[in-house]
Write a protein that holds these residues in place. Structure first.
Motif, PDB file in Angstrom:
ATOM      1  N   GLU A  61      -5.027-123.926 -19.003  1.00 23.28           N
ATOM      2  CA  GLU A  61      -4.238-122.937 -19.740  1.00 23.28           C
ATOM      3  C   GLU A  61      -3.192-123.561 -20.665  1.00 23.28           C
ATOM      4  OE1 GLU A  61      -2.549-120.210 -16.979  1.00 23.28           O
ATOM      5  OE2 GLU A  61      -4.330-118.983 -16.908  1.00 23.28           O
TER       6      GLU A  61
ATOM      7  N   ALA B 206      -5.052-108.369 -10.908  1.00 20.25           N
ATOM      8  CA  ALA B 206      -3.608-108.533 -10.745  1.00 20.25           C
ATOM      9  C   ALA B 206      -2.860-107.369 -11.394  1.00 20.25           C
ATOM     10  CB  ALA B 206      -3.159-109.858 -11.338  1.00 20.25           C
TER      11      ALA B 206
ATOM     12  N   ILE C 165      -0.442-113.320  -9.007  1.00 24.24           N
ATOM     13  CA  ILE C 165      -1.101-114.540  -9.468  1.00 24.24           C
ATOM     14  C   ILE C 165      -2.087-115.030  -8.409  1.00 24.24           C
ATOM     15  CG2 ILE C 165      -0.710-116.972 -10.036  1.00 24.24           C
ATOM     16  CD1 ILE C 165       1.917-116.040 -11.365  1.00 24.24           C
TER      17      ILE C 165
ATOM     18  N   THR D 158       5.276-111.090  -8.399  1.00 24.48           N
ATOM     19  CA  THR D 158       4.495-111.842  -9.374  1.00 24.48           C
ATOM     20  C   THR D 158       3.633-112.886  -8.689  1.00 24.48           C
ATOM     21  OG1 THR D 158       6.261-111.527 -10.966  1.00 24.48           O
ATOM     22  CG2 THR D 158       4.661-113.232 -11.449  1.00 24.48           C
ATOM     23  N   PHE D 159       4.189-113.551  -7.681  1.00 26.24           N
ATOM     24  CA  PHE D 159       3.446-114.579  -6.962  1.00 26.24           C
ATOM     25  C   PHE D 159       2.191-113.988  -6.310  1.00 26.24           C
ATOM     26  CE2 PHE D 159       2.491-116.954  -3.081  1.00 26.24           C
ATOM     27  CZ  PHE D 159       2.220-118.190  -3.633  1.00 26.24           C
TER      28      PHE D 159
ATOM     29  N   SER E 244      -5.080-112.886  -8.633  1.00 20.14           N
ATOM     30  CA  SER E 244      -5.829-113.246  -9.832  1.00 20.14           C
ATOM     31  C   SER E 244      -6.704-114.475  -9.585  1.00 20.14           C
ATOM     32  CB  SER E 244      -4.852-113.517 -10.979  1.00 20.14           C
ATOM     33  OG  SER E 244      -5.513-114.000 -12.097  1.00 20.14           O
ATOM     34  N   ARG E 245      -6.150-115.503  -8.984  1.00 26.44           N
ATOM     35  CA  ARG E 245      -6.910-116.725  -8.709  1.00 26.44           C
ATOM     36  C   ARG E 245      -8.023-116.468  -7.696  1.00 26.44           C
ATOM     37  NH1 ARG E 245      -6.437-118.662 -13.070  1.00 26.44           N
ATOM     38  NH2 ARG E 245      -4.320-118.538 -13.795  1.00 26.44           N
TER      39      ARG E 245
ATOM     40  N   GLU F 145     -10.634-115.554 -17.796  1.00 33.12           N
ATOM     41  CA  GLU F 145      -9.841-115.180 -16.626  1.00 33.12           C
ATOM     42  C   GLU F 145      -9.633-113.674 -16.500  1.00 33.12           C
ATOM     43  OE1 GLU F 145      -6.375-117.574 -15.930  1.00 33.12           O
ATOM     44  OE2 GLU F 145      -7.124-119.051 -17.346  1.00 33.12           O
TER      45      GLU F 145
ATOM     46  N   LEU G 298      -6.972-122.717 -14.525  1.00 33.58           N
ATOM     47  CA  LEU G 298      -5.519-122.739 -14.370  1.00 33.58           C
ATOM     48  C   LEU G 298      -4.917-123.993 -15.004  1.00 33.58           C
ATOM     49  CD1 LEU G 298      -2.926-121.561 -13.041  1.00 33.58           C
ATOM     50  CD2 LEU G 298      -3.499-122.942 -11.043  1.00 33.58           C
TER      51      LEU G 298
ATOM     52  N   ILE H 136      -7.213-111.315 -13.984  1.00 30.52           N
ATOM     53  CA  ILE H 136      -6.047-110.703 -14.619  1.00 30.52           C
ATOM     54  C   ILE H 136      -6.100-109.193 -14.453  1.00 30.52           C
ATOM     55  CG2 ILE H 136      -4.954-110.294 -16.859  1.00 30.52           C
ATOM     56  CD1 ILE H 136      -5.760-113.179 -17.589  1.00 30.52           C
TER      57      ILE H 136
END
Length: 95
Positions: free
Chosen positions: A26, A44, A59, A55-56, A62-63, A37, A23, A41
């Motif tokens: 990037e 997500a 993400i 979106t939050f 994804s993490r 990643e 992160l 991705i």
């Protein structure tokens, strides 16, 4: 020797550090490591397609997925190293 539970916690911490490092890198590398990643991705993308969520949340998923994927790799490595150490440990006989 470390237990499986300890190895699992260490592996998850390593996975979280790898995900955090990706992160941070990037914007500094102009997204050169974006291929690393893809597991997160992809998760997500599936989340957004299935729920249309924020979106939050995407993400965060994804993490989390990246941390779990890299943590799994670290867990396998730690388990193999632990097995090798146990196999090469000197055997002691009783008194």
């Amino acid at each position: 020797m470390l237990s499986v539970k300890t190895n699992l916690f260490i592996a998850l911490a390593i996975g979280a550090l790898v995900s955090l490092t990706l992160l941070v890198l990037e914007p500094l590398t102009d997204f050169a490591f974006l291929g690393l990643e893809w597991p997160g991705i992809s998760a997500a993308y599936l989340f957004w397609g299935a729920t249309g969520g924020s979106t939050f949340a995407g993400i965060a998923i994804s993490r989390l997925v990246n941390a779990l994927v890299y943590g799994l790799g670290a867990f396998v490595i730690l388990s193999v190293l632990g097995a090798l150490v146990r196999a090469n440990a000197p055997r002691t006989s009783g008194p």
